[in-house]
Enzyme design. Structure first.
Site, PDB file in Angstrom:
ATOM      1  N   LYS A  30      -2.789  13.065  -7.961  1.00  0.00           N
ATOM      2  CA  LYS A  30      -1.985  14.305  -8.008  1.00  0.00           C
ATOM      3  C   LYS A  30      -0.702  14.068  -8.788  1.00  0.00           C
ATOM      4  O   LYS A  30      -0.306  14.872  -9.607  1.00  0.00           O
ATOM      5  CB  LYS A  30      -1.617  14.790  -6.590  1.00  0.00           C
ATOM      6  N   GLU A  69      -6.056   9.822  -4.025  1.00  0.00           N
ATOM      7  CA  GLU A  69      -5.821  11.241  -4.285  1.00  0.00           C
ATOM      8  C   GLU A  69      -4.328  11.512  -4.529  1.00  0.00           C
ATOM      9  O   GLU A  69      -3.965  12.269  -5.423  1.00  0.00           O
ATOM     10  CB  GLU A  69      -6.372  12.067  -3.109  1.00  0.00           C
ATOM     11  N   GLU A 102      -1.341  13.545 -12.576  1.00  0.00           N
ATOM     12  CA  GLU A 102      -1.785  14.766 -13.245  1.00  0.00           C
ATOM     13  C   GLU A 102      -0.653  15.704 -13.612  1.00  0.00           C
ATOM     14  O   GLU A 102      -0.659  16.283 -14.680  1.00  0.00           O
ATOM     15  CB  GLU A 102      -2.711  15.562 -12.306  1.00  0.00           C
ATOM     16  N   ARG A 109      -8.358  27.068 -17.574  1.00  0.00           N
ATOM     17  CA  ARG A 109      -9.527  26.363 -18.108  1.00  0.00           C
ATOM     18  C   ARG A 109      -9.215  25.653 -19.426  1.00  0.00           C
ATOM     19  O   ARG A 109      -9.983  24.811 -19.882  1.00  0.00           O
ATOM     20  CB  ARG A 109     -10.675  27.357 -18.349  1.00  0.00           C
ATOM     21  N   HIS A 151      -4.486  -9.341  -3.463  1.00  0.00           N
ATOM     22  CA  HIS A 151      -5.448  -9.807  -4.468  1.00  0.00           C
ATOM     23  C   HIS A 151      -5.036  -9.392  -5.872  1.00  0.00           C
ATOM     24  O   HIS A 151      -5.876  -9.321  -6.761  1.00  0.00           O
ATOM     25  CB  HIS A 151      -6.847  -9.296  -4.119  1.00  0.00           C
ATOM     26  N   TRP A 180      -9.675  24.690 -24.938  1.00  0.00           N
ATOM     27  CA  TRP A 180      -9.387  23.287 -24.623  1.00  0.00           C
ATOM     28  C   TRP A 180     -10.147  22.498 -25.672  1.00  0.00           C
ATOM     29  O   TRP A 180     -11.380  22.463 -25.659  1.00  0.00           O
ATOM     30  CB  TRP A 180      -9.881  22.951 -23.215  1.00  0.00           C
ATOM     31  N   LYS A 219      -9.351  23.003 -15.909  1.00  0.00           N
ATOM     32  CA  LYS A 219      -9.790  23.137 -14.522  1.00  0.00           C
ATOM     33  C   LYS A 219     -11.233  22.702 -14.314  1.00  0.00           C
ATOM     34  O   LYS A 219     -11.551  22.010 -13.372  1.00  0.00           O
ATOM     35  CB  LYS A 219      -9.603  24.594 -14.079  1.00  0.00           C
ATOM     36  N   ASN A 279     -17.712  28.288 -25.561  1.00  0.00           N
ATOM     37  CA  ASN A 279     -17.278  27.236 -24.651  1.00  0.00           C
ATOM     38  C   ASN A 279     -18.404  26.223 -24.602  1.00  0.00           C
ATOM     39  O   ASN A 279     -19.549  26.589 -24.382  1.00  0.00           O
ATOM     40  CB  ASN A 279     -17.034  27.862 -23.265  1.00  0.00           C
ATOM     41  N   GLY A 280     -18.091  24.933 -24.824  1.00  0.00           N
ATOM     42  CA  GLY A 280     -19.138  23.907 -24.777  1.00  0.00           C
ATOM     43  C   GLY A 280     -19.081  23.027 -26.007  1.00  0.00           C
ATOM     44  O   GLY A 280     -18.072  22.998 -26.722  1.00  0.00           O
ATOM     45  N   CYS A 335     -12.349  25.788 -21.605  1.00  0.00           N
ATOM     46  CA  CYS A 335     -12.258  26.997 -22.415  1.00  0.00           C
ATOM     47  C   CYS A 335     -12.611  28.206 -21.550  1.00  0.00           C
ATOM     48  O   CYS A 335     -13.488  28.131 -20.685  1.00  0.00           O
ATOM     49  CB  CYS A 335     -13.175  27.006 -23.626  1.00  0.00           C
TER      50      CYS A 335
HETATM   51  C1  F6R Z   1      -7.819  16.888  -9.853  1.00  0.00           C
HETATM   52  C2  F6R Z   1      -8.903  17.731 -10.280  1.00  0.00           C
HETATM   53  C3  F6R Z   1     -10.063  17.094 -10.944  1.00  0.00           C
HETATM   54  C4  F6R Z   1     -11.352  17.696 -10.383  1.00  0.00           C
HETATM   55  C5  F6R Z   1     -12.562  17.151 -11.136  1.00  0.00           C
HETATM   56  C6  F6R Z   1     -13.865  17.665 -10.575  1.00  0.00           C
HETATM   57  O1  F6R Z   1      -6.764  17.610  -9.327  1.00  0.00           O
HETATM   58  O2  F6R Z   1      -8.861  18.918 -10.125  1.00  0.00           O
HETATM   59  O3  F6R Z   1     -10.050  15.715 -10.791  1.00  0.00           O
HETATM   60  O4  F6R Z   1     -11.435  17.384  -9.033  1.00  0.00           O
HETATM   61  O5  F6R Z   1     -12.467  17.515 -12.482  1.00  0.00           O
HETATM   62  O6  F6R Z   1     -13.921  19.050 -10.648  1.00  0.00           O
HETATM   63  P1  F6R Z   1     -14.954  19.869  -9.780  1.00  0.00           P
HETATM   64  O7  F6R Z   1     -14.559  19.695  -8.360  1.00  0.00           O
HETATM   65  O8  F6R Z   1     -14.833  21.267 -10.266  1.00  0.00           O
HETATM   66  O9  F6R Z   1     -16.305  19.262 -10.054  1.00  0.00           O
END
Ligand code: F6R
Length: 638
Positions: A514, A510, A517, A27, A533, A75, A633, A101-102, A2
């Protein structure tokens, strides 16, 4: 999650708040709204479901005029994304508006109590209890009412409140959700993220847990929950505004991918200095001294998502440069275990935002057990950076795309430097070796740039491959679901498998993350040695297997893995060192070359094509690359 934005001053607030919300849309983006003080003791508000552009459309025909306003992009946690659940929430008389937010953990008990007192609720959100509590305590003093309401609630919050009766004033409070006030001339701002303030001011005041801030156009008063004044000078933010804009790129994600070589160069220039004819690593802001580091007997890295993958690479790095045992854990697991940490344990929490709820909780757990804590963080002044014993900033600039790219490589860069710094403290590696490694490190951003330039040159081909994949993927889907009978022994459609070994294994995770996501295609990352395995059962001609196979000590093993996949019909896309012939002989579908570099640094190169593959596939599929569904985010709730 949010985003909150507030403005009080002399200008029309609506446009400024919408602009701020657009900057914060990453966010959360399932609904948005704003409330404006429209003169003579009146509050007006508007809220819509969906992205901020929906709100903008409505406001175009029905603008809310006034120079004090608060806005929100949501969010959803409690209550589905809908207009009624969107913020702001107002009290029964529409005289007080709140954005939040929260999560309010005791909201159902508070709601029951308020209902018994005659309050009727309009939404399913936890937030609505806040506004009714404030209304209950309101006696023409908004600060006092907010203070009393805050004392009743448990959970995490950043709230901003306006009242029809107190024109020109915004009152805000925070606990475990970020909130920062921006200092202007004859105007003041409020936002949940510094990047939203950069268009207006560089002077900001970070609101701490348990603090309330009261803003008018000419004043900013901070107080604690007992109403005692708190003094804090504004901090100066030196982020570049252009870093928070797309700068001619179609998406933030691709812009941020292309920023990486420069960011790594800047990190190296800032952190490596000459000292008595030798290069040495410096972390000016670190606060933990060499003697304290010298007592450390083990290291635990904690983080979530992409930052966790950086932590996994960090384990290989720290083990290569020191002899200290290193563990890595996802923050959400670490915080609920019984982690055996003590004052000889260094717990490193890695986080782009520095606000991730689980990572913050993990850090606090480690602190309470006496560990030395260090945050590796991107956002200046974030909660993690303030609560950890020491901090190293990654200085990657604001990362706007939800899918993290530049923050990841900046985290890796800091981990390399930290490894080399600790190697010096523990005398773990010969000085000459450290010097040679530092020298090699300076070559890395140049090589990263080459990888990206090659992509630019070959962009049409990348797009064509993504297009072919799209055709094939949908043909398979049709065959699988449209054709009636489900073909046995077939994997459902073109899913992706990412394989890596050694220091490139975390990049397999990773790469898969990506892709998942931003294109919503099933993808798995695995250490290639684990194939036999279990995962090899998935292989037929359907999966696309991305194999990270740069020159390394496990290169031959990787070739065997590739052969095993080929033998079962799998489609291989290897990421290889330039000039590789062995893998070419295995007739891969498409090879991606990266320049030769010392194995330890190879993740900084091999991750780039993985980011680009995810980007190209999502673009071909027409997905919302910068704001993928269901994600936000910074994950400030559990
Ligand atoms: C993936 C991504 C998330 C963040 C995770 C941690 O692309 O952005 O997996 O890496 O939510 O976020 P931070 O780094 O802000 O603690």
């Amino acid at each position: 999650m949010c985003g909150i934005f507030g403005y009080t001053g002399k200008k029309e607030a609506q446009g400024l708040v919408l602009q701020g919300l657009r900057q914060l849309e990453y966010r959360g983006y399932d609904s948005s709204g704003l409330a404006v003080q429209c003169g003579a003791e009146e509050l007006r508000f508007e809220k819509t479901k969906g992205k901020i552009r929906n709100l903008e459309e409505v406001l175009k025909t029905n603008p809310l005029r006034g120079s004090t306003a608060i806005g929100h992009t949501r969010w959803a946690t409690h209550g589905t994304p809908s207009q009624v659940n969107a913020h702001p929430h107002l009290d029964s008389a529409n005289r007080i508006a709140v954005v939040h937010n929260g999560i309010i953990e005791n909201y159902s008990r508070l709601k029951e109590k308020l209902k018994k007192e005659g309050v009727s609720f309009r939404s399913d959100t936890d937030t609505e209890v806040i506004v009714h509590l404030i209304a209950k305590y309101y006696r023409n003093n908004l600060e006092e009412a907010v203070r009393r309401a805050i004392k009743d609630i448990r959970g995490t919050y950043a709230v901003a409140v306006i009242s029809a009766k107190e024109p020109g004033k915004i009152v805000a409070a925070r606990f475990d959700s970020p909130l920062v006030a921006g200092v202007g001339l004859g105007e003041n701002y409020l936002a949940s993220d510094v990047s939203a303030l950069l268009d207006h001011t560089r002077r900001v005041v970070f609101i701490e847990n348990g603090e309330i801030v009261s803003l008018t156009e000419n004043s900013m008063r901070l107080m604690d929950l007992e109403g005692r004044a708190v003094k804090r000078l504004p901090s100066k933010i030196d982020w570049n505004i252009s870093q928070a804009k797309k700068g001619g790129f179609p998406h933030y994600m691709i812009k941020e991918i292309f920023e990486q070589p420069e960011i790594i160069t800047a990190i190296l220039r800032e952190r490596i200095k000459k000292e008595k004819h030798r290069s040495a690593v410096f972390f000016e802001e670190l606060k933990i001294n060499r003697r304290e580091f010298g007592k450390i007997k083990r290291v635990i890295l904690i983080a979530c998502g992409t930052a966790y993958h950086a932590g996994l690479v960090g384990k290989y790095i720290l083990e290569a440069f020191t002899d200290i045992p290193v563990w890595v854990d996802t923050s959400s697991e670490f915080r609920y275990r019984n982690p055996n940490v003590d004052r000889r344990t260094l717990v490193i929490a890695i986080s782009q935002s520095g606000e991730t709820a689980d990572t913050l909780a993990g850090l606090r757990e480690a602190k309470s057990r006496g560990a030395v804590t260090l945050a590796i963080c991107n956002v200046l002044g974030s909660s993690l950076s303030r609560e950890a014993r020491g901090v190293i900033y990654t200085h990657a600039g604001p990362e706007i795309a939800v899918a993290s790219t530049k923050a990841y490589t900046a985290q890796l860069a800091v981990l390399y430097l930290l490894g080399l710094y600790l190697a010096g403290i523990f005398h773990a590696r010969p000085r000459k070796k450290i010097q040679d490694t530092l020298k090699e490190f300076f070559r890395v951003p140049v090589l990263m740039k080459e990888v990206l330039e090659n992509y630019k040159r070959d962009e049409k081909n990348w797009a064509k491959n993504a297009h072919d994949f799209n055709e094939r993927y949908h043909a398979q889907l049709k065959k699988y679901f449209g054709g009636g009978a489900i073909e046995k022994k077939r994997s459902p459609n073109g899913f992706f498998l990412y394989l890596g070994r050694g220091i490139n294994f975390p990049n397999a995770l990773e790469g898969a993350l990506k892709l998942k996501e931003i294109s919503y295609i099933p993808a798995e990352g695995y250490p290639a040695g684990e194939m036999k395995h279990g995962p090899i059962a998935l292989i037929d001609e359907n999966p696309w297997v991305i194999c990270l196979a740069p020159r390394s000590k496990t290169y031959d093993k990787m070739i065997s893995n590739i052969q095993e996949i080929k033998a079962r019909g799998g489609m291989i896309i290897p990421v290889v060192t330039r000039g590789d012939r062995e893998i070419r002989k295995l007739d891969p579908f498409y090879s991606i070359e990266v320049p030769a570099v010392e194995e330890i640094f190879s993740p900084l190169l091999t991750v780039l094509p993985l980011q680009l593959v995810a980007y190209c596939v999502a673009r071909e599929f027409g997905e919302d690359i910068d704001q993928p569904r269901n994600l936000a985010k910074s994950v400030t709730v559990e």
